[in-house]
Design a protein around this motif. Structure first.
Motif, PDB file in Angstrom:
ATOM      1  N   ALA A   7      -2.411   0.302  -5.849  1.00 19.74           N
ATOM      2  CA  ALA A   7      -1.730   0.027  -4.444  1.00 19.74           C
ATOM      3  C   ALA A   7      -1.219   1.021  -3.782  1.00 19.74           C
ATOM      4  O   ALA A   7      -1.535   1.296  -2.532  1.00 19.74           O
ATOM      5  N   TRP A 173       6.108  -1.449   3.362  1.00 18.72           N
ATOM      6  CA  TRP A 173       4.796  -2.279   2.961  1.00 18.72           C
ATOM      7  C   TRP A 173       5.294  -3.079   1.722  1.00 18.72           C
ATOM      8  O   TRP A 173       6.289  -2.652   1.133  1.00 18.72           O
ATOM      9  N   TYR A 175       3.645  -5.146  -1.778  1.00 19.17           N
ATOM     10  CA  TYR A 175       2.732  -5.653  -2.774  1.00 19.17           C
ATOM     11  C   TYR A 175       3.502  -6.221  -3.726  1.00 19.17           C
ATOM     12  O   TYR A 175       4.259  -5.884  -4.585  1.00 19.17           O
TER      13      TYR A 175
END
Ligand SMILES: NC(=O)C1=CN([C@@H]2O[C@H](COP(=O)(O)OP(=O)(O)OC[C@H]3O[C@@H](n4cnc5c(N)ncnc54)[C@H](O)[C@@H]3O)[C@@H](O)[C@H]2O)[C@@H](O)CC1
Ligand SMILES: Nc1ncnc2c1ncn2[C@@H]1O[C@H](COP(=O)(O)OP(=O)(O)O)[C@@H](O)[C@H]1O
Length: 455
Positions: A7, A173, A175
């Motif tokens: 990722a 961000w 994940y």
């Protein structure tokens, strides 16, 4: 770790698609392991990387050691020094396990990343940032737009959004690594844009409540007018101004604002915003306001008065027992006075400070500042994601108090009223046109917000 590395690599390629050199700075724990895994993935995808390692390979945790061995097996060397030129830096030095301020070469590497003008992508957390509190042991400094990113793994961490976290992480961000965390109770929530509900046609000014602003002692009347103007523009049905300075003229503010003697106000039927520019003159009225106001926003000198007269806290408890809505809007110094501590201690753990006050006083607390925290006695705290340093100018807190007042007057519960008002207050600053001067008086007129009317 492979997923985290993959990722990170994907995001690195998206952030710097034409990078000729990506510097991956790896540290001594699993955060470093994520960096090794990202480096491997980037090389597989044909990117040029320079990997540095601040740690001891023999002492790496097992997953990180595996990633390190895979890197070595792929023939990717550990560089002795950071590259002179790089187009993106990946900060995989320290994540959740940072236990002290980075020193020596690690500190030099962080400084180099911050000062070269290339974007930095922090894996999981910017090195040195406390995941819970947003305190950073590294000066995050100031970066330009688009220069700092953080890929938060598994969960979003509160520290990314409050105190120094917003400067350290900037663009966050997320994940989840494919893990289902739905059953894990959150430490905090990030409110989204409040629902934008339109007003029913069949409504009138009485449908949206009366707000009375009590404040404005001699020399400080502007604060009360700011709060009142904001309440009006935020949609309150009627707004009254009870100045503590009897002699002060009314400025050419909005004609719709109604001046009253503060002692003549029907407090039991109103949402009272008390304290803006109140000085010590507010002390004479505060016990009555605390006892009688239908709903209440206590700001600035109203909070300071509560700090000077601890006995009045009992009146807040009585309000809570009577289910009368109360919202306190302290900045860190005002919160420190109420908690009998100092600003540094409040800022060291803003979530804990706001929650402690909310529990002690039985009301909703907005602890202002970068990443305002909204805490209520029996609810998970919120961290407001909007707003910026444009708001760091005199009077914007008065505007917020007026906005919270309008939201309460419209019938929202204290937690929703505070959360929505803080969100819109910050959003107004975020959306402010770059070529238009910003001031609290301008902001008060932009307080027209999407506050949802009562259900
Ligand atoms: N479930 C999890 O916890 C996951 C963890 N992952 C990664 O693992 C990281 C946490 O790993 P660790 O617990 O190993 O912690 P870190 O990798 O943050 O570092 C811990 C190591 O750094 C040393 N250290 C701490 N402060 C230091 C300083 N100032 N200077 C030099 N050395 C210092 C410690 O002694 C320890 O050896 C996360 O941030 C994330 O990147 C991810 O791979 C996803 C899942
Ligand atoms: N750097 C910042 N980032 C985001 N919001 C900020 C920042 N600085 C100030 N604010 C917001 O601006 C307002 C300032 O309130 P306050 O300190 O009470 O000012 P004043 O007393 O002058 O009105 C608060 O809502 C606070 O959260």
């Amino acid at each position: 770790m492979r997923r985290a590395g993959a990722a990170t690599a994907r995001l690195a390629m998206a952030l710097a698609p034409h990078a000729r050199c990506i510097w991956i700075a790896c540290g001594p724990g699993n955060n470093g392991g994520d960096g090794f895994a990202a480096a491997l993935e980037l090389v597989r995808r044909g990117r040029r990387v320079t990997v540095t390692f601040d740690g001891d390979a023999q002492r790496l945790p097992s997953d990180a050691r595996d990633a390190f061995d895979r890197l070595c097996a792929a023939g990717i060397p550990i560089a002795p020094e950071a590259p002179v030129h790089f187009d993106l830096a990946v900060d995989a030095l320290l994540g959740l396990g940072a236990s002290r301020a980075p020193g020596g070469r690690m500190r030099d590497h962080l400084r180099r990343m911050q000062t070269r003008g290339a974007p930095v992508l922090a894996v999981d957390l910017p090195s040195g940032l406390d995941a819970d509190t947003g305190q950073s042991s590294v000066d995050p400094g100031v970066a330009g737009p688009g220069l700092r990113h953080c890929l938060s793994l598994l969960t979003l961490k509160p520290g990314l959004f409050t105190a120094q976290g917003r400067d350290a992480a900037d663009v966050v961000w997320f994940y989840d690594l494919g893990a289902d965390r739905a059953s894990v109770p959150p430490d905090a929530r990030l409110p989204g844009r409040p629902a934008h509900a339109s007003r029913p046609h069949d409504s009138h000014k009485g449908s949206f409540g009366d707000v009375a602003v009590i404040g404005g002692a001699p020399g400080m009347t502007g604060a009360a007018w700011l709060a009142a103007t904001a309440a009006l523009h935020a949609g309150a049905g009627r707004v009254f101004v009870g100045l503590l300075d009897d002699e002060a003229p009314s400025p050419a503010a909005d004609d719709a604002l109604m001046r009253r003697n503060p002692r003549s106000l029907a407090l039991d039927r109103m949402t009272v915003v008390c304290g803006c520019g109140g000085g010590t003159a507010v002390d004479a009225l505060l016990p009555e306001v605390l006892s009688r106001a239908k709903s209440l926003v206590l700001d600035a000198d109203g909070l300071n008065a509560l700090g000077r007269h601890p006995g009045w806290r009992e009146l807040l408890q009585k309000r809570a027992q009577a289910h009368r809505a109360t919202v306190l809007t302290p900045h860190p110094l005002e919160a420190a006075r109420l908690l009998e501590t100092d600003t540094q201690a409040v800022q060291a753990d803003r979530l804990a400070a706001a929650s402690q006050l909310a529990h002690a006083l039985g009301c909703t607390v907005v602890l202002k500042g970068s990443g305002s925290v909204i805490a209520s006695p029996d609810d998970c705290p919120r961290i407001n994601p909007t707003g910026n340093a444009r708001l760091a100018t005199g009077g914007t807190g008065d505007v917020l108090a007026g906005m919270v007042g309008a939201a309460l007057a419209s019938g929202l519960d204290p937690q929703s009223a505070a959360t929505q008002a803080v969100w819109w207050h910050g959003a107004a600053a975020d959306g402010w046109p770059a070529d238009r001067p910003f001031s609290a008086s301008q902001l008060a007129r932009q307080a027209g917000l999407g506050l949802a009317p009562p259900a």
